[in-house]
Design a protein around this motif. Sequence first.
Motif: not given
Length: 183
Positions: A155-179
């Motif tokens: 995913a990081a390769h496709i999006l052109g971002i770091t793996t850590k950024a992908v991990e952080t963004r997934i966590a934030r997305a899941r938090q928003k969806l849960a709310i």
Amino acid sequence: MVTDPAICARAAGKDRAAFETLMTATKSGLFRFVRRYTGDNEDALDLVQETYTSAWLAIHRYDPARPFDVWLRAIALNKCRDWGRRRTVRRWMRHSVGLDAPEAAHITDDAPDAETLVDDRRRLERLNMALRDLPDTLKAPLLLTTVDGRSQQEAAHILGITTKAVETRIARARQKLAIAVSF
């Protein structure tokens, strides 16, 4: 995932049969990805078709040494982003023009009829709506890893971002969806 380099190389050389083979191998996964992005089957079908059309027109720029599905997913993601921008403009027009204006009759309303849905369907719809409304920076990594089953590194390769950024963004997305779903 399509990994046969011979088929990919033939497709890059504008071999229609090879491209059709790649389409057949990738269409269900691509549809799932786009459907989750848009929240609508009809929009997803249109965007998948646009994706394949754009891919065929740009096939001469495809590097067969790279995975076809990664290249295709990047095109689909751009199509989804364009769709999101168009949807935002339609919503703005609908609210700024007013519901009684003649122009409003030509602007479609994408909102589902909540009265016709059962409780389980309502919860699923809330999830789909929340997913659709996620900012692209959160939505794309989440869909690439959960719906497409890609690793965070892919995913990081496709999006052109770091793996850590992908991990952080997934966590934030899941938090928003849960709310969004808990209400």
